[in-house]
Design a protein around this motif. Sequence first.
Motif, PDB file in Angstrom:
ATOM      1  N   GLU A 193       2.363   6.373  -6.845  1.00  0.00           N
ATOM      2  CA  GLU A 193       1.414   7.454  -7.508  1.00  0.00           C
ATOM      3  C   GLU A 193       1.759   8.595  -7.372  1.00  0.00           C
ATOM      4  O   GLU A 193       1.687   9.623  -8.493  1.00  0.00           O
ATOM      5  CB  GLU A 193       0.185   6.902  -6.596  1.00  0.00           C
ATOM      6  CG  GLU A 193      -1.202   7.297  -7.433  1.00  0.00           C
ATOM      7  CD  GLU A 193      -2.369   6.717  -6.652  1.00  0.00           C
ATOM      8  OE1 GLU A 193      -2.995   7.749  -5.936  1.00  0.00           O
ATOM      9  OE2 GLU A 193      -2.608   5.619  -6.548  1.00  0.00           O
ATOM     10  N   GLN A 194       2.327   9.038  -6.278  1.00  0.00           N
ATOM     11  CA  GLN A 194       2.861  10.430  -6.095  1.00  0.00           C
ATOM     12  C   GLN A 194       4.279  10.755  -6.982  1.00  0.00           C
ATOM     13  O   GLN A 194       4.816  11.865  -6.980  1.00  0.00           O
ATOM     14  CB  GLN A 194       3.039  10.645  -4.774  1.00  0.00           C
ATOM     15  CG  GLN A 194       1.889  10.546  -3.803  1.00  0.00           C
ATOM     16  CD  GLN A 194       0.815  11.532  -3.992  1.00  0.00           C
ATOM     17  OE1 GLN A 194       0.881  12.676  -4.439  1.00  0.00           O
ATOM     18  NE2 GLN A 194      -0.414  11.072  -3.861  1.00  0.00           N
ATOM     19  N   HIS A 253       0.778  -1.062   0.135  1.00  0.00           N
ATOM     20  CA  HIS A 253       0.097   0.003   0.069  1.00  0.00           C
ATOM     21  C   HIS A 253       1.039   1.333   0.064  1.00  0.00           C
ATOM     22  O   HIS A 253       0.494   2.114  -0.733  1.00  0.00           O
ATOM     23  CB  HIS A 253      -0.999   0.163   1.268  1.00  0.00           C
ATOM     24  CG  HIS A 253      -1.739   1.240   1.340  1.00  0.00           C
ATOM     25  ND1 HIS A 253      -2.884   1.578   0.598  1.00  0.00           N
ATOM     26  CD2 HIS A 253      -1.625   2.224   2.170  1.00  0.00           C
ATOM     27  CE1 HIS A 253      -3.442   2.842   0.814  1.00  0.00           C
ATOM     28  NE2 HIS A 253      -2.644   3.072   1.797  1.00  0.00           N
ATOM     29  N   ILE A 254       1.984   1.218   0.959  1.00  0.00           N
ATOM     30  CA  ILE A 254       2.772   2.447   0.834  1.00  0.00           C
ATOM     31  C   ILE A 254       3.349   2.524  -0.377  1.00  0.00           C
ATOM     32  O   ILE A 254       3.697   3.691  -0.827  1.00  0.00           O
ATOM     33  CB  ILE A 254       3.930   2.346   2.081  1.00  0.00           C
ATOM     34  CG1 ILE A 254       3.047   2.206   3.560  1.00  0.00           C
ATOM     35  CG2 ILE A 254       4.923   3.185   2.192  1.00  0.00           C
ATOM     36  CD1 ILE A 254       4.003   1.652   4.698  1.00  0.00           C
ATOM     37  N   GLU A 293       1.210   4.083  -3.016  1.00  0.00           N
ATOM     38  CA  GLU A 293       0.967   5.634  -2.847  1.00  0.00           C
ATOM     39  C   GLU A 293       2.170   6.493  -3.084  1.00  0.00           C
ATOM     40  O   GLU A 293       2.051   7.423  -3.913  1.00  0.00           O
ATOM     41  CB  GLU A 293       0.620   5.813  -1.164  1.00  0.00           C
ATOM     42  CG  GLU A 293       0.226   7.111  -1.157  1.00  0.00           C
ATOM     43  CD  GLU A 293      -0.013   7.522   0.416  1.00  0.00           C
ATOM     44  OE1 GLU A 293      -0.350   6.551   1.133  1.00  0.00           O
ATOM     45  OE2 GLU A 293       0.123   8.790   0.745  1.00  0.00           O
ATOM     46  N   GLY A 306       3.353  12.197   3.605  1.00  0.00           N
ATOM     47  CA  GLY A 306       2.166  11.287   3.223  1.00  0.00           C
ATOM     48  C   GLY A 306       0.635  12.022   3.325  1.00  0.00           C
ATOM     49  O   GLY A 306       0.736  12.642   4.135  1.00  0.00           O
ATOM     50  N   SER A 307      -0.184  11.272   2.688  1.00  0.00           N
ATOM     51  CA  SER A 307      -1.454  11.838   2.834  1.00  0.00           C
ATOM     52  C   SER A 307      -2.050  11.958   4.228  1.00  0.00           C
ATOM     53  O   SER A 307      -2.588  12.669   4.743  1.00  0.00           O
ATOM     54  CB  SER A 307      -2.401  11.068   1.987  1.00  0.00           C
ATOM     55  OG  SER A 307      -2.500   9.990   2.348  1.00  0.00           O
ATOM     56  N   SER A 308      -1.587  10.737   4.924  1.00  0.00           N
ATOM     57  CA  SER A 308      -1.800  10.608   6.480  1.00  0.00           C
ATOM     58  C   SER A 308      -0.782  11.409   7.138  1.00  0.00           C
ATOM     59  O   SER A 308      -0.183  11.142   7.965  1.00  0.00           O
ATOM     60  CB  SER A 308      -1.986   9.103   6.881  1.00  0.00           C
ATOM     61  OG  SER A 308      -0.658   8.665   6.380  1.00  0.00           O
TER      62      SER A 308
END
Length: 570
Positions: free
Chosen positions: A83-84, A76-77, A80, A101-103
């Motif tokens: 993707e970025q 998942h990491i 992400e 990160g988004s979080s």
Amino acid sequence: MEIQHPKLVQFLNTIVANSANRDNTKTVAEIIADGLLVLRSYPENSAVYLYLMDEIDFDFRFSSSNPVTESEQSAHIFAELQEQGIIGEALSTAGAVTYYGSSAGQHSYIVLPLAVPTSVLGVIILENTPDEDPPSRPLLQLCELSANQFAYALYNTKLVQRLTYNQSVLEQKVSARTIHLEQMQRELKTILDSIQTGIVIIDAETKEILDANPAALEMMKAEKNAVIGKHHSEFFPQDELSTSQNTEKIESSLLQSDGESLPVIETSATIHLGPHRRIIHSFLDISVRKNFEDALLRANLMLEERVQERTTELNALVRKLTNEVTERERAEEAARIALEREKELSELKSNFVSMVSHEFRTPLTTILSYTQILQLYKGKWTEEDEEKYLKNIQVAVARMTDLLNDVLFIGSSNTGAISVNLRVVNLFELCNSVIEELRFTDTNKHTVNYKFDYLGSGLRTDEKLLRQIVVNLLSNAAKYSPLNTDIDVRVFRDNGHAVIEVQDRGIGIPAESIGSIFESFHRADNVGNISGTGLGLAIVKQSVDLLGGEISVESELNEGTTFTVKLPIQ
Ligand code: ADP
């Protein structure tokens, strides 16, 4: 670089300690564990993730993390960050890239490419507890240093591993090849030992024999140690061993150790064995074939001789047969002649019978009628009549006697029973007396001109035969000529011959009969009622032959005929 933060110092110490602790014997897993442990000492770090690039599809796959996490979370990491564009940026710049990160508020990330100059091995993601300040450049450089160390350690280990693997594969291959070669060598030796073809291996430079198989040794009648090292010409004196390829089979001979010569068929080929050139010389014993060929040749020669003998025999046989055939042909010819003679005789017989029945009947009838008259009218005729009748009877008897004499003469001459009595005859007188007789019997119906140009009068001959000739020719001339015509008789000498020529002006002889008039009983078609026996000219011809002379005739129908008789003057 100024390092003050105690955690930074700890991180640096860990990196240094790890770099000093290089050990080529570590496994990939140990390297990874070490690498992750070093990066785990990054200040405020909560986790380190490693993603290795698959060498086949070039995809990044999660490998391991410190601490151990669910692969789902690590994927998942990665997704992400990918993707970025953080992953891509880190790989393209080959340097550390920081991401919040988004979080946000929970974690920040540092993405480190795991690469050596020639290839990318993977990506490391550091998950940190966020500070108020972004990580300092020296800190990031330390991370890159650590990642580099990690990458080289991993790359080296993998290289070593691959090398070790390749080496072991190579070793296996070499030992397999060695086994195979040994096997092949054994098989080759078995083949060389078992084949019936002699094979010697010769050094192409020195022409020394290096090896020989059992078949070769057997043919050479020598032990191996007596052959090895010898110059090839000791066994193959006829061969010019060339080092060029020569696979052509040639017939030659092998000089055996006991001095005997063995006929062989051989080939040679040059091969390269490493730096050496060797000639493989192979040969086959053809003595059996040679013996067979010799035997065949001898058999052929024998056969040819037999054929020659047989031909000679056959030729002799053919000659014998030809002789027999000639003999038989001769016998057949003799038989044919005998048959013809037989036929002629039988013709002669029938001609004779018909002639006799005709020619004898007339005088017999004459004799019979006059004897009847004499008997019937006994004493009633005059002396003159009686004289006439008796005269007629005598003429008839004389005619029959002549006829019988003619027949007897022909018969005797056919059997060769006539003897020739030579004595000198007065030729003029002989011809003259015959002419006179004719004039008397012919009662002057023809004029006979007699010309005698003989230059002398004597001729040594048989008078009886000569008279027969002249009488017959003259009587024929008169018989076959009309009344009151001339008959010329000429006697002269010509080139050692007495020639008697009788010419008339009578009916002549048809051309088709000219060739046959000297045959017994032959009479030409134009004789009509003129009587005759067909014996006169046959008697003439026989007489001329007996006297060694020749007779010829020239005649023209209704013009006249000339007979010419040539007798040798001896
Ligand atoms: P012949 O007179 O009795 O018949 P010859 O033997 O004397 O027999 O003659 C044979 C034949 O030859 C005669 O039958 C006749 O046809 C022919 N011949 C012979 N002499 C004469 C001649 N002087 N003129 C023509 N024909 C002749």
